[in-house]
Motif scaffolding. Structure first.
Motif, PDB file in Angstrom:
ATOM      1  N   GLN A  24       0.813  -1.211   0.000  1.00 37.18           N
ATOM      2  CA  GLN A  24       0.000   0.000   0.000  1.00 37.18           C
ATOM      3  C   GLN A  24       0.850   1.267   0.000  1.00 37.18           C
ATOM      4  OE1 GLN A  24      -2.994   0.487  -0.506  1.00 37.18           O
ATOM      5  NE2 GLN A  24      -3.609   2.441   0.345  1.00 37.18           N
ATOM      6  N   THR A  25       2.021   1.223   0.577  1.00 39.51           N
ATOM      7  CA  THR A  25       2.850   2.418   0.646  1.00 39.51           C
ATOM      8  C   THR A  25       3.941   2.435  -0.416  1.00 39.51           C
ATOM      9  OG1 THR A  25       4.314   1.363   2.247  1.00 39.51           O
ATOM     10  CG2 THR A  25       2.506   2.663   3.123  1.00 39.51           C
ATOM     11  N   ALA A  26       4.198   1.309  -1.057  1.00 38.87           N
ATOM     12  CA  ALA A  26       5.342   1.224  -1.957  1.00 38.87           C
ATOM     13  C   ALA A  26       5.181   2.139  -3.166  1.00 38.87           C
ATOM     14  CB  ALA A  26       5.525  -0.217  -2.428  1.00 38.87           C
ATOM     15  N   ALA A  27       3.927   2.424  -3.586  1.00 33.79           N
ATOM     16  CA  ALA A  27       3.708   3.220  -4.786  1.00 33.79           C
ATOM     17  C   ALA A  27       3.738   4.712  -4.521  1.00 33.79           C
ATOM     18  CB  ALA A  27       2.364   2.846  -5.415  1.00 33.79           C
ATOM     19  N   ALA A  28       3.871   5.094  -3.267  1.00 35.30           N
ATOM     20  CA  ALA A  28       3.844   6.518  -2.933  1.00 35.30           C
ATOM     21  C   ALA A  28       5.050   7.229  -3.549  1.00 35.30           C
ATOM     22  CB  ALA A  28       3.849   6.708  -1.419  1.00 35.30           C
ATOM     23  N   SER A  29       4.774   8.369  -4.174  1.00 36.58           N
ATOM     24  CA  SER A  29       5.868   9.124  -4.765  1.00 36.58           C
ATOM     25  C   SER A  29       6.633   9.843  -3.676  1.00 36.58           C
ATOM     26  CB  SER A  29       5.315  10.135  -5.770  1.00 36.58           C
ATOM     27  OG  SER A  29       4.391  10.992  -5.138  1.00 36.58           O
ATOM     28  N   PRO A  30       7.962   9.943  -3.803  1.00 37.28           N
ATOM     29  CA  PRO A  30       8.731  10.638  -2.769  1.00 37.28           C
ATOM     30  C   PRO A  30       8.368  12.115  -2.733  1.00 37.28           C
ATOM     31  CG  PRO A  30      10.098  10.150  -4.667  1.00 37.28           C
ATOM     32  CD  PRO A  30       8.803   9.433  -4.892  1.00 37.28           C
ATOM     33  N   LYS A  31       8.467  12.712  -1.570  1.00 37.23           N
ATOM     34  CA  LYS A  31       8.128  14.117  -1.408  1.00 37.23           C
ATOM     35  C   LYS A  31       9.122  14.746  -0.456  1.00 37.23           C
ATOM     36  CE  LYS A  31       4.323  17.211  -0.156  1.00 37.23           C
ATOM     37  NZ  LYS A  31       4.933  17.920   0.968  1.00 37.23           N
ATOM     38  N   VAL A  32       9.634  15.906  -0.816  1.00 38.55           N
ATOM     39  CA  VAL A  32      10.566  16.617   0.044  1.00 38.55           C
ATOM     40  C   VAL A  32       9.814  17.131   1.261  1.00 38.55           C
ATOM     41  CG1 VAL A  32      12.122  18.589   0.211  1.00 38.55           C
ATOM     42  CG2 VAL A  32      11.990  17.262  -1.914  1.00 38.55           C
ATOM     43  N   SER A  33      10.327  16.866   2.441  1.00 37.90           N
ATOM     44  CA  SER A  33       9.674  17.313   3.658  1.00 37.90           C
ATOM     45  C   SER A  33       9.634  18.831   3.700  1.00 37.90           C
ATOM     46  CB  SER A  33      10.417  16.792   4.894  1.00 37.90           C
ATOM     47  OG  SER A  33      10.364  15.398   4.957  1.00 37.90           O
ATOM     48  N   PRO A  34       8.494  19.387   4.109  1.00 37.25           N
ATOM     49  CA  PRO A  34       8.418  20.837   4.233  1.00 37.25           C
ATOM     50  C   PRO A  34       9.166  21.301   5.470  1.00 37.25           C
ATOM     51  CG  PRO A  34       6.431  19.841   5.095  1.00 37.25           C
ATOM     52  CD  PRO A  34       7.267  18.720   4.537  1.00 37.25           C
ATOM     53  N   GLN A  35       9.243  22.608   5.644  1.00 38.48           N
ATOM     54  CA  GLN A  35       9.775  23.120   6.884  1.00 38.48           C
ATOM     55  C   GLN A  35       8.856  22.726   8.021  1.00 38.48           C
ATOM     56  OE1 GLN A  35      10.055  27.342   6.222  1.00 38.48           O
ATOM     57  NE2 GLN A  35      12.122  27.188   5.395  1.00 38.48           N
ATOM     58  N   LEU A  36       9.416  22.705   9.211  1.00 37.44           N
ATOM     59  CA  LEU A  36       8.586  22.398  10.369  1.00 37.44           C
ATOM     60  C   LEU A  36       7.468  23.428  10.510  1.00 37.44           C
ATOM     61  CD1 LEU A  36      11.366  21.517  12.962  1.00 37.44           C
ATOM     62  CD2 LEU A  36       9.830  19.916  11.805  1.00 37.44           C
ATOM     63  N   ALA A  37       6.350  22.981  11.082  1.00 37.33           N
ATOM     64  CA  ALA A  37       5.246  23.885  11.349  1.00 37.33           C
ATOM     65  C   ALA A  37       5.661  24.908  12.407  1.00 37.33           C
ATOM     66  CB  ALA A  37       4.025  23.102  11.816  1.00 37.33           C
ATOM     67  N   SER A  38       4.930  26.003  12.465  1.00 39.18           N
ATOM     68  CA  SER A  38       5.216  27.051  13.443  1.00 39.18           C
ATOM     69  C   SER A  38       3.985  27.286  14.313  1.00 39.18           C
ATOM     70  CB  SER A  38       5.620  28.351  12.752  1.00 39.18           C
ATOM     71  OG  SER A  38       4.594  28.804  11.890  1.00 39.18           O
ATOM     72  N   SER A  39       4.239  27.652  15.546  1.00 36.18           N
ATOM     73  CA  SER A  39       3.155  27.926  16.479  1.00 36.18           C
ATOM     74  C   SER A  39       2.500  29.258  16.132  1.00 36.18           C
ATOM     75  CB  SER A  39       3.710  27.967  17.908  1.00 36.18           C
ATOM     76  OG  SER A  39       2.692  28.332  18.820  1.00 36.18           O
ATOM     77  N   LYS A  40       1.171  29.260  16.052  1.00 39.20           N
ATOM     78  CA  LYS A  40       0.441  30.485  15.713  1.00 39.20           C
ATOM     79  C   LYS A  40      -0.271  31.085  16.919  1.00 39.20           C
ATOM     80  CE  LYS A  40      -2.859  32.525  12.501  1.00 39.20           C
ATOM     81  NZ  LYS A  40      -3.534  32.376  11.201  1.00 39.20           N
ATOM     82  N   LYS A 313      -5.755   5.058  -1.435  1.00 40.53           N
ATOM     83  CA  LYS A 313      -4.584   5.208  -2.299  1.00 40.53           C
ATOM     84  C   LYS A 313      -3.314   5.137  -1.454  1.00 40.53           C
ATOM     85  CE  LYS A 313      -7.373   5.938  -5.722  1.00 40.53           C
ATOM     86  NZ  LYS A 313      -7.618   4.863  -6.737  1.00 40.53           N
ATOM     87  N   ALA A 314      -2.176   5.138  -2.120  1.00 37.93           N
ATOM     88  CA  ALA A 314      -0.897   5.043  -1.419  1.00 37.93           C
ATOM     89  C   ALA A 314      -0.604   6.325  -0.655  1.00 37.93           C
ATOM     90  CB  ALA A 314       0.221   4.762  -2.418  1.00 37.93           C
ATOM     91  N   TRP A 315      -0.090   6.178   0.561  1.00 41.05           N
ATOM     92  CA  TRP A 315       0.249   7.315   1.414  1.00 41.05           C
ATOM     93  C   TRP A 315       1.742   7.609   1.321  1.00 41.05           C
ATOM     94  CZ3 TRP A 315      -3.301  10.244   4.036  1.00 41.05           C
ATOM     95  CH2 TRP A 315      -4.615   9.741   4.050  1.00 41.05           C
ATOM     96  N   THR A 316       2.080   8.878   1.313  1.00 45.73           N
ATOM     97  CA  THR A 316       3.482   9.277   1.247  1.00 45.73           C
ATOM     98  C   THR A 316       4.191   8.952   2.559  1.00 45.73           C
ATOM     99  OG1 THR A 316       2.956  11.492   2.042  1.00 45.73           O
ATOM    100  CG2 THR A 316       2.998  11.171  -0.347  1.00 45.73           C
ATOM    101  N   ASP A 317       5.491   9.107   2.536  1.00 41.27           N
ATOM    102  CA  ASP A 317       6.268   8.980   3.766  1.00 41.27           C
ATOM    103  C   ASP A 317       5.894  10.090   4.737  1.00 41.27           C
ATOM    104  OD1 ASP A 317       7.602   6.801   2.729  1.00 41.27           O
ATOM    105  OD2 ASP A 317       9.302   7.993   2.001  1.00 41.27           O
ATOM    106  N   GLU A 318       6.315   9.932   5.988  1.00 43.28           N
ATOM    107  CA  GLU A 318       5.993  10.916   7.011  1.00 43.28           C
ATOM    108  C   GLU A 318       6.688  12.250   6.750  1.00 43.28           C
ATOM    109  OE1 GLU A 318       7.159   9.215  10.715  1.00 43.28           O
ATOM    110  OE2 GLU A 318       5.346   7.994  10.928  1.00 43.28           O
ATOM    111  N   ASN A 319       5.951  13.327   6.967  1.00 43.22           N
ATOM    112  CA  ASN A 319       6.527  14.666   7.053  1.00 43.22           C
ATOM    113  C   ASN A 319       6.466  15.086   8.517  1.00 43.22           C
ATOM    114  OD1 ASN A 319       7.108  15.168   4.341  1.00 43.22           O
ATOM    115  ND2 ASN A 319       5.021  15.842   3.927  1.00 43.22           N
ATOM    116  N   VAL A 320       7.576  15.454   9.088  1.00 35.24           N
ATOM    117  CA  VAL A 320       7.600  15.919  10.471  1.00 35.24           C
ATOM    118  C   VAL A 320       7.076  17.350  10.516  1.00 35.24           C
ATOM    119  CG1 VAL A 320       9.036  16.409  12.480  1.00 35.24           C
ATOM    120  CG2 VAL A 320       9.514  14.406  11.053  1.00 35.24           C
ATOM    121  N   GLN A 321       6.092  17.594  11.377  1.00 36.41           N
ATOM    122  CA  GLN A 321       5.494  18.918  11.499  1.00 36.41           C
ATOM    123  C   GLN A 321       5.898  19.621  12.793  1.00 36.41           C
ATOM    124  OE1 GLN A 321       3.851  20.403   9.134  1.00 36.41           O
ATOM    125  NE2 GLN A 321       3.354  18.730   7.738  1.00 36.41           N
TER     126      GLN A 321
END
Length: 372
Positions: A24-40, A313-321
């Protein structure tokens, strides 16, 4: 009050997702991790407006779901009129679940502002919105410590369905995860008070049933349910769906499963992600059709997100927020339904536990802003 609450459990290393990837996860396209989230903006606490208006001070969770009038409801677990659960003066008005509401877009400069509370006309004490055993009976003879909301979904006719956990035992020095009696469904016909129904999914004796902590998202004629074990244990992430008019028929739920060759509906559930120490999941379908998932990675202690083109559908790798370095003692990250996939328009409600390793923190919820 004598309640043992959840503890934050973190380790030095994250789970090796890539090495354990399922089809289920093997087909996920790689994605560059965004910047960390910021406190609002911090949203709850004894020094914040909800405390003065509705006696909602120390709060658990903060699950945001879209209401039938396009406002947003926020579900809180154990709630107190003090900073945290054992903060004097006692008794400190223990309630759960509690719901506040907001019709403010989270992207507005001032952030989320609560404008009303369920079961309250104007200002006044916000009560719990469904029955809670509070270290007593669940109403049917089962001992219940408390009731913790999982998620909710609202329908155009004004009906709301809330998933919740009936807690059997919190963490202590012997048990390293909390235990549930069952996950259940409650219904509301006015968007204020909820009645618990007989529709429940009992936990097993080993506390490993994977249908205890839920998140729900309606899409067309279906409600999609993602669920994990109670207690942030290592385990699977399951996916089911049910017709919108059959939520209280447990036989109508269809599993999403892998048979060794392909995935399909109507099979026994197979984990859609590598087994991990999942915290409370939150899944929302954004307006552009992107699906986003958020949860605490119990190995790293960070709030992470994944995205997909659909629930099955396939889920991407984790993005750290959000990390423990940014805000210590975090344990829940819930997606605001008005988030989008535009840069810096992912709005997360991040909960914080009050005391870790002898250090004191606020028991509150903060709005964070990141990118999908």
């Amino acid at each position: 009050m004598g309640i043992n609450r959840r503890t934050l459990i973190t380790g030095a290393a994250a789970i090796g997702a890539a090495a354990l990837a399922l089809p289920q996860t093997a087909a996920a396209s790689p994605k560059v991790s965004p910047q960390l989230a910021s406190s609002k903006k911090r949203l709850t606490g004894v020094d914040m407006p909800p405390s003065q208006r509705w006696q909602v001070g120390g709060t658990d969770l903060g699950i945001a779901y879209l209401l039938e009038n396009n406002s947003v409801g926020f579900l809180f677990g154990d709630t107190f009129n003090t900073r945290w659960y054992n903060d004097p003066p006692l008794p400190n008005d223990w309630r759960s679940p509690v719901m506040l509401r907001s019709n403010i877009h989270p992207g507005d400069p001032g952030g989320i502002v609560f404008d009303s509370a369920a079961m309250v006309a104007g200002d006044g004490r916000a009560p719990e919105i469904t029955y809670n055993g509070h270290n007593g009976s669940d109403g049917a003879g089962t001992f219940e410590v408390t009731v913790i909301p999982n998620d909710a979904v609202a329908f155009p006719d004004g009906t709301h369905v809330m998933s919740y956990m009936s807690i059997a035992q919190w963490y202590n020095d012997v048990n390293i995860q909390w235990r549930t009696n069952y996950a259940g469904l409650a219904i509301s016909h006015d968007g204020n008070s909820f009645q618990r129904t007989p529709t429940v999914w009992w936990n097993d004796g080993s506390n490993t049933d994977p249908f205890q902590m839920w998140t729900m998202q309606r899409d067309g004629d279906w409600v999609y349910i993602f669920s994990v074990r109670a207690g942030r244990q290592t385990g699977p992430m399951m996916l089911r769906r049910v017709p919108v008019n059959s939520m209280f028929d447990s036989g109508a739920y269809q599993g999403w499963g892998w048979n060794g060759t392909n995935w399909d509906w109507g099979r026994p559930c197979t984990s859609i992600l590598p087994e991990s120490r999942f915290g409370e999941p939150s899944v929302r379908r954004l307006n552009d059709g992107t699906w986003v998932m958020s949860y605490l990675n119990g190995g790293s202690g960070s709030i992470v997100t994944r995205r997909a083109d659909g629930p099955d559908k396939a889920w991407t790798d984790e993005n750290v927020q959000v990390t423990q370095l940014q805000q210590p003692a975090i344990y829940g990250g819930f997606i605001h339904p008005y988030s989008s996939s535009a840069p810096n328009d992912l709005h997360l409600l991040v909960s914080r536990w009050p005391q870790i390793n002898g250090q004191s923190f606020a028991y509150d919820v903060t709005q964070w802003v990141g990118s999908v």
